[in-house]
Design an enzyme around this catalytic site. Sequence first.
Site, PDB file in Angstrom:
ATOM      1  N   ALA A   1     -26.412   8.245 -30.760  1.00  0.00           N
ATOM      2  CA  ALA A   1     -25.341   9.154 -31.187  1.00  0.00           C
ATOM      3  C   ALA A   1     -24.459   8.534 -32.271  1.00  0.00           C
ATOM      4  CB  ALA A   1     -24.489   9.537 -29.981  1.00  0.00           C
TER       5      ALA A   1
ATOM      6  N   ARG B   1     -14.298  21.127  -6.786  1.00  0.00           N
ATOM      7  CA  ARG B   1     -13.600  21.888  -5.740  1.00  0.00           C
ATOM      8  C   ARG B   1     -12.978  20.958  -4.708  1.00  0.00           C
ATOM      9  NH1 ARG B   1     -17.502  26.700  -4.823  1.00  0.00           N
ATOM     10  NH2 ARG B   1     -18.829  24.898  -4.718  1.00  0.00           N
TER      11      ARG B   1
ATOM     12  N   GLY C   1     -34.707  23.422 -17.273  1.00  0.00           N
ATOM     13  CA  GLY C   1     -34.184  22.107 -16.897  1.00  0.00           C
ATOM     14  C   GLY C   1     -34.339  21.065 -17.984  1.00  0.00           C
TER      15      GLY C   1
ATOM     16  N   GLY D   1     -31.817  21.002  -3.727  1.00  0.00           N
ATOM     17  CA  GLY D   1     -30.872  21.285  -4.814  1.00  0.00           C
ATOM     18  C   GLY D   1     -31.501  22.042  -5.978  1.00  0.00           C
TER      19      GLY D   1
ATOM     20  N   ASP E   1     -32.820  34.804 -12.125  1.00  0.00           N
ATOM     21  CA  ASP E   1     -32.660  33.526 -12.834  1.00  0.00           C
ATOM     22  C   ASP E   1     -33.668  33.432 -13.988  1.00  0.00           C
ATOM     23  OD1 ASP E   1     -31.685  30.594 -12.823  1.00  0.00           O
ATOM     24  OD2 ASP E   1     -33.850  30.388 -12.671  1.00  0.00           O
TER      25      ASP E   1
ATOM     26  N   LYS F   1     -33.051  33.268 -18.211  1.00  0.00           N
ATOM     27  CA  LYS F   1     -33.665  32.277 -19.112  1.00  0.00           C
ATOM     28  C   LYS F   1     -34.514  32.956 -20.174  1.00  0.00           C
ATOM     29  CE  LYS F   1     -33.578  28.828 -15.408  1.00  0.00           C
ATOM     30  NZ  LYS F   1     -34.288  28.372 -14.199  1.00  0.00           N
TER      31      LYS F   1
ATOM     32  N   GLY G   1     -33.192  20.069 -10.848  1.00  0.00           N
ATOM     33  CA  GLY G   1     -32.911  18.750 -10.261  1.00  0.00           C
ATOM     34  C   GLY G   1     -31.871  18.004 -11.079  1.00  0.00           C
TER      35      GLY G   1
HETATM   36  N1  HSE Z   1     -32.697  27.705  -9.553  1.00  0.00           N
HETATM   37  C1  HSE Z   1     -33.227  27.223 -10.766  1.00  0.00           C
HETATM   38  C2  HSE Z   1     -34.733  27.005 -10.605  1.00  0.00           C
HETATM   39  C3  HSE Z   1     -32.539  25.951 -11.185  1.00  0.00           C
HETATM   40  O1  HSE Z   1     -35.195  26.968  -9.454  1.00  0.00           O
HETATM   41  O2  HSE Z   1     -35.429  26.889 -11.585  1.00  0.00           O
HETATM   42  C4  HSE Z   1     -32.777  25.557 -12.598  1.00  0.00           C
HETATM   43  O3  HSE Z   1     -32.303  26.503 -13.511  1.00  0.00           O
END
Ligand code: HSE
Length: 435
Positions: free
Chosen positions: A33, A45, A134, A187, A201, A205, A302
């Site tokens: 950078a 939170r 991701g 996660g 989702d 995207k 992840g």
């Molecule tokens: N919930 C999303 C997935 C997380 O499972 O791809 C990443 O955007």
Amino acid sequence: MNPVKVGLLGLGTVGCGTVNVLARNGDEIARRAGRGIKVIAASARDISRERNCDISDIQLTTDPREVVNLPDVEIVVELIGGTEFTRELVLQAIENGKHVVTANKALIALHGNEIFEHAQRKGVMVAFEAAVAGGIPIIKAIREGLAGNTIQWLAGIINGTGNFILTEMRDKGRDFAEVLKEAQQLGYAEVDPTFDVEGIDAAHKLTILASIAFGIPLQFEKVYTEGISQVTQDDVSYAAELGYRIKHLGIARRANGGIELRVHPTLIPHRRLIANVDGVMNAVLVKGDAVGPTLYYGAGAGADPTASAVVADLVDVVRVMTSDPENRVPHLAFQPDAISDLSILPMEEVETAYYLRLQARDEPGVLAEVTSILGEHGISIEAVIQKEPEDGADVPVIMLTHKVIEQNMNQALARIEMLGGITDKVTRIRVESLK
Ligand code: HSE
């Protein structure tokens, strides 16, 4: 030179991943950078919760507005999720003259047009590599690497949770709910997991990918969206018998009359590379007129993989933050005054091939009636499998058709479902050869 000061909104899975990657690779990142990158403030939170990252020299608050309004913060990284409050926060950060990095696909898909317009006016960057697939640098690949092409189509496995569920169903015959629970524990899943299993989702995207591929505004409301919750173990096995795998795909294609934008379970020939992308991995196939087909593969969710994309955006922002805003890469790949108004095709006008599964009475003439209706609607059959009945039970009949306009298929299926010899709703899954 002093490090660039970052304010982090959210210290969850990706927030902590980002803190860790910045710490672990700090020297390499600074070499790239030209300056160090330091998180000076963060909101969470619950600031007393134990975390998997070292936050000892970060100023903490429970109020994200404080971070957005801190004069020292030069880049705000938004990792909270949700769309309404985060829209306010991001617009305020831009108003305050700060650059923004976000992993929030829903925010960009729903409010990106407004956010980019505001950022353009204020001369700041809004980077969103982590919002799609991701850790795969798919935004950069399409926006910059393929800038010489007319993009013809793209098709992606862009929801890791959905792909994880389909893979476990196929390989281990595991139960849908149990696999979803595991994805939540790891996660991967969204806060509201219906976003994963009902395709929302992936639609967020796809909205983003289509916009940067074709230079069209973000139009989430026009994406045809179908999830994986209706895919059965039987369909997975019949597809395999026919030489296919079922994947949940987001597809954007230039067609005659407009752009196709659709998310749905899809049969893909098993020999295609993308049909073999398993587990939480994502992959996006992009076909450009000059380059031909290209495939991008990697972890779609992840902590560290998503942090990889967030940090890459931070490096990008740091490299060009002192440059003339007019000469930066445009947010949506095309110059804002050159965005096209190409229309989005309604699903009824999309042309695809189909897998059909019918429950038929084991009586003479039922199949003849079905094939005659299909023929009357111009639907040509490519393959048929009829299973043996189990003691008086209905017989599953599986068909593959050639390509047909969706409207014709809808009309034919409505007639077939009325037949006395057909005892249940017909299952249909679209088929793509992805040649
Ligand atoms: N919930 C999303 C997935 C997380 O499972 O791809 C990443 O955007």
